[in-house]
Structures are given as C-alpha cells and as structure tokens.
Design a protein around this motif. Structure first.
Motif, PDB file in Angstrom:
ATOM      1  N   ARG A 109       0.861  -1.172   0.000  1.00 32.78           N
ATOM      2  CA  ARG A 109       0.000   0.000   0.000  1.00 32.78           C
ATOM      3  C   ARG A 109       0.902   1.228   0.000  1.00 32.78           C
ATOM      4  N   ILE A 110       0.742   2.071  -1.001  1.00 33.69           N
ATOM      5  CA  ILE A 110       1.646   3.196  -1.232  1.00 33.69           C
ATOM      6  C   ILE A 110       0.846   4.485  -1.284  1.00 33.69           C
ATOM      7  N   GLY A 111       1.303   5.488  -0.555  1.00 32.64           N
ATOM      8  CA  GLY A 111       0.723   6.816  -0.624  1.00 32.64           C
ATOM      9  C   GLY A 111       1.648   7.748  -1.374  1.00 32.64           C
ATOM     10  N   ILE A 112       1.117   8.488  -2.328  1.00 30.97           N
ATOM     11  CA  ILE A 112       1.913   9.447  -3.103  1.00 30.97           C
ATOM     12  C   ILE A 112       1.328  10.828  -2.883  1.00 30.97           C
ATOM     13  N   ILE A 113       2.152  11.728  -2.362  1.00 31.52           N
ATOM     14  CA  ILE A 113       1.718  13.091  -2.096  1.00 31.52           C
ATOM     15  C   ILE A 113       2.397  14.005  -3.105  1.00 31.52           C
ATOM     16  N   GLY A 114       1.621  14.413  -4.077  1.00 26.38           N
ATOM     17  CA  GLY A 114       2.125  15.168  -5.207  1.00 26.38           C
ATOM     18  C   GLY A 114       1.794  14.420  -6.483  1.00 26.38           C
ATOM     19  N   ALA A 115       1.072  15.052  -7.374  1.00 24.00           N
ATOM     20  CA  ALA A 115       0.622  14.382  -8.597  1.00 24.00           C
ATOM     21  C   ALA A 115       1.125  15.104  -9.836  1.00 24.00           C
ATOM     22  N   GLY A 116       2.319  15.695  -9.731  1.00 27.30           N
ATOM     23  CA  GLY A 116       2.945  16.305 -10.893  1.00 27.30           C
ATOM     24  C   GLY A 116       3.543  15.252 -11.802  1.00 27.30           C
TER      25      GLY A 116
ATOM     26  N   GLU B 264       2.411   1.500   3.605  1.00 29.29           N
ATOM     27  CA  GLU B 264       3.705   0.934   3.997  1.00 29.29           C
ATOM     28  C   GLU B 264       4.851   1.755   3.432  1.00 29.29           C
ATOM     29  N   LEU B 265       4.574   2.487   2.379  1.00 32.28           N
ATOM     30  CA  LEU B 265       5.577   3.341   1.740  1.00 32.28           C
ATOM     31  C   LEU B 265       4.880   4.624   1.292  1.00 32.28           C
ATOM     32  N   VAL B 266       5.535   5.751   1.538  1.00 31.20           N
ATOM     33  CA  VAL B 266       4.982   7.058   1.194  1.00 31.20           C
ATOM     34  C   VAL B 266       5.995   7.789   0.323  1.00 31.20           C
TER      35      VAL B 266
ATOM     36  N   GLY C 195      -1.031   8.306  10.030  1.00 36.57           N
ATOM     37  CA  GLY C 195      -1.855   7.166   9.666  1.00 36.57           C
ATOM     38  C   GLY C 195      -1.116   6.065   8.934  1.00 36.57           C
ATOM     39  N   ALA C 196       0.154   6.290   8.592  1.00 38.04           N
ATOM     40  CA  ALA C 196       0.936   5.253   7.922  1.00 38.04           C
ATOM     41  C   ALA C 196       1.236   4.117   8.900  1.00 38.04           C
ATOM     42  N   VAL C 197       1.554   2.945   8.369  1.00 41.56           N
ATOM     43  CA  VAL C 197       1.869   1.830   9.242  1.00 41.56           C
ATOM     44  C   VAL C 197       3.176   2.130   9.985  1.00 41.56           C
ATOM     45  N   PRO C 198       3.355   1.590  11.197  1.00 41.63           N
ATOM     46  CA  PRO C 198       4.611   1.817  11.913  1.00 41.63           C
ATOM     47  C   PRO C 198       5.813   1.361  11.078  1.00 41.63           C
ATOM     48  N   GLY C 199       6.823   2.196  11.039  1.00 39.57           N
ATOM     49  CA  GLY C 199       8.020   1.876  10.269  1.00 39.57           C
ATOM     50  C   GLY C 199       7.894   2.105   8.775  1.00 39.57           C
ATOM     51  N   ALA C 200       6.850   2.817   8.353  1.00 40.42           N
ATOM     52  CA  ALA C 200       6.679   3.074   6.922  1.00 40.42           C
ATOM     53  C   ALA C 200       7.909   3.775   6.345  1.00 40.42           C
ATOM     54  N   VAL C 201       8.255   3.410   5.137  1.00 37.39           N
ATOM     55  CA  VAL C 201       9.378   4.022   4.426  1.00 37.39           C
ATOM     56  C   VAL C 201       8.870   5.257   3.689  1.00 37.39           C
ATOM     57  N   VAL C 202       9.608   6.356   3.789  1.00 32.68           N
ATOM     58  CA  VAL C 202       9.234   7.597   3.111  1.00 32.68           C
ATOM     59  C   VAL C 202      10.314   7.951   2.092  1.00 32.68           C
ATOM     60  N   ILE C 203       9.903   8.111   0.851  1.00 37.32           N
ATOM     61  CA  ILE C 203      10.810   8.540  -0.218  1.00 37.32           C
ATOM     62  C   ILE C 203      10.646  10.031  -0.440  1.00 37.32           C
ATOM     63  N   ASP C 204      11.772  10.727  -0.532  1.00 38.90           N
ATOM     64  CA  ASP C 204      11.789  12.152  -0.868  1.00 38.90           C
ATOM     65  C   ASP C 204      12.360  12.298  -2.268  1.00 38.90           C
ATOM     66  N   THR C 205      11.573  12.874  -3.183  1.00 41.96           N
ATOM     67  CA  THR C 205      12.044  13.075  -4.560  1.00 41.96           C
ATOM     68  C   THR C 205      12.444  14.521  -4.830  1.00 41.96           C
ATOM     69  N   ASN C 206      12.442  15.366  -3.794  1.00 43.94           N
ATOM     70  CA  ASN C 206      12.484  16.805  -4.009  1.00 43.94           C
ATOM     71  C   ASN C 206      13.863  17.343  -4.378  1.00 43.94           C
TER      72      ASN C 206
ATOM     73  N   ALA D  77      17.780  -0.830   5.866  1.00 43.66           N
ATOM     74  CA  ALA D  77      16.602  -1.632   5.544  1.00 43.66           C
ATOM     75  C   ALA D  77      15.612  -0.825   4.710  1.00 43.66           C
ATOM     76  N   ALA D  78      15.381   0.421   5.095  1.00 44.27           N
ATOM     77  CA  ALA D  78      14.476   1.280   4.326  1.00 44.27           C
ATOM     78  C   ALA D  78      15.026   1.506   2.928  1.00 44.27           C
ATOM     79  N   LYS D  79      16.322   1.722   2.861  1.00 43.45           N
ATOM     80  CA  LYS D  79      16.942   1.956   1.553  1.00 43.45           C
ATOM     81  C   LYS D  79      16.805   0.718   0.661  1.00 43.45           C
ATOM     82  N   GLN D  80      16.892  -0.465   1.246  1.00 40.75           N
ATOM     83  CA  GLN D  80      16.748  -1.683   0.459  1.00 40.75           C
ATOM     84  C   GLN D  80      15.328  -1.845  -0.067  1.00 40.75           C
ATOM     85  N   VAL D  81      14.334  -1.450   0.735  1.00 40.41           N
ATOM     86  CA  VAL D  81      12.954  -1.476   0.257  1.00 40.41           C
ATOM     87  C   VAL D  81      12.824  -0.617  -1.002  1.00 40.41           C
ATOM     88  N   VAL D  82      13.422   0.566  -0.963  1.00 40.39           N
ATOM     89  CA  VAL D  82      13.348   1.478  -2.099  1.00 40.39           C
ATOM     90  C   VAL D  82      14.110   0.916  -3.298  1.00 40.39           C
TER      91      VAL D  82
END
Length: 219
Positions: free
Chosen positions: A2-9, A59-61, A80-91, A158-163
C-alpha cells in the motif's frame, strides 16, 4: 504494497501509473482536491485522497511536492501510515526558479536532510534526478546490459533496500549513494543529476561530485 503518493505532478503522476501497473495499491493526493485527480485515478485505478490522508495505511509514502511546499504539508500527515513506513523524498531545491532562499540548505545542509527535519520522519532520497518520462519509457529487465541506474541515499539500510527493490521492480538498477549526509552528491548541479547512465557510470559520476553548489542552484 500500500503506497501513498503526495504530489501528482510529472514524477508523482508517472509513479502512480507505474506502481499501479505493478499491482500496488496506490493512494494519491495533490495540493487541490481529490476531485481534480479524476483523470489519473480513472486511468490507473489509484484512489484519490486529501493530502492529510494519502498516507493512511501506507507501507511506503512518496513525497513529491515542490520543496517550498514541504512546510505546508498537513500536520501529522504521516500519522496514519503503518509503523516503520518508508518515506521517499524526490524533491530538489531550485531557489532561483521556484523555491526562494532556504538558509539551511544554502549553508550546506543536504536537501533531503532538510525535508526529513521538516516532516519529522526519516527519508530515502530517490527519483530526484530522474526525468519523469523515463519512468515510462526506459524500464528494462534485470541483467539488461547498460540498464539505466538511479542513485539512492538514506540512513536506514533496511528502508533503503525497500526502495532499491521497488526501483528494480520498476525496471531500473540502483546505486547506493550513502547516507543523507552524502546525498548532496545527487542534488541538482552535480554530475549524476539527470544521468541516464548504467550503474558503473552513475558510480563514476557520484565520485566526481564536489560539495560546492553551482551558482545557478544558489539563491
């Protein structure tokens, strides 16, 4: 996932397209309202939500908004994300074209370290130097000679490996840039920024990076 994406550019939209095609459950938000994302959700099967709730159950944002807008993200949007969710920053920091001056970054703080502090959550830096159209046009199978590679930086292995695993599934190799303190090596104005090279080329370009920010990427 389950992935949340904030920004739809461009990046957020094409990641929505690719990730839903891979079978992930994607919720996407923009700065306006879910109703404005009707065309994207109809095309992809993603769910539209307010930015405050795009990460609920994720699980990933992926945070892919203009850097200047990071402080305006809804308070507690990751709660509201699951505990330990991985967050990617593309900025990326574009002071002259878009973001204005951010003193901490001008003083040398890596851009994703600033984002992490502003949102109160560790991040993995990825996709920041990627052309959005390449996400659709350049995927290849693992083992393909000269497969396009993307740099990835983060503090949590571990987070980096998920990505990295997710990027591999999207059709690209990855190169570990190091921690967020090393992530300046993939910021705008560095040799690897915008590269379409393979892993060997990306490593070479990362090694060529110098910490001085080019004038065109300073306020």
């Amino acid at each position: 996932m389950r992935i949340g994406i904030i920004g739809a550019g461009n990046i957020g939209g094409n990641l929505t397209r690719r990730l839903t095609a891979l079978g992930h459950q994607v919720t996407v938000a923009n700065s306006r309202s879910p109703e404005t994302l009707g065309a994207l959700t109809e095309e992809t099967g993603a769910t539209a939500a307010e930015a405050a709730h795009a990460a609920d159950g994720a699980e990933l944002v992926i945070v892919t908004v203009p850097l200047k807008n990071v402080p305006d993200l809804p308070e507690g949007f990751l709660e509201g994300a699951v505990p330990g969710a991985v967050v990617i920053d593309t900025n990326n920091y574009y002071p002259q074209q878009r973001d204005g001056r951010i003193d901490a970054i001008e003083d040398g703080l890596p851009e994703s370290r600033w984002v992490s502090a502003r949102i109160g959550h560790p991040v993995v830096k990825a996709f920041n130097g990627t052309y959005a159209q390449d996400l659709l046009d350049r995927p290849t199978a693992p083992g393909t000679p000269h497969r396009h590679a993307l740099p990835v930086a983060g503090d949590d292995p571990a987070a980096k490996q998920v990505v990295r695993d997710l990027i591999d599934a999207l059709g690209f190799d990855t190169v570990d840039t190091g921690t967020l303190d090393d992530s300046w090596r993939q910021q705008p104005g560095t040799p690897v920024y915008g590269s379409r090279g393979d892993a060997e080329e990306v490593r070479r370009l990362l090694d060529e990076a110098r910490p001085e920010r080019p004038a065109e990427f300073r306020a």
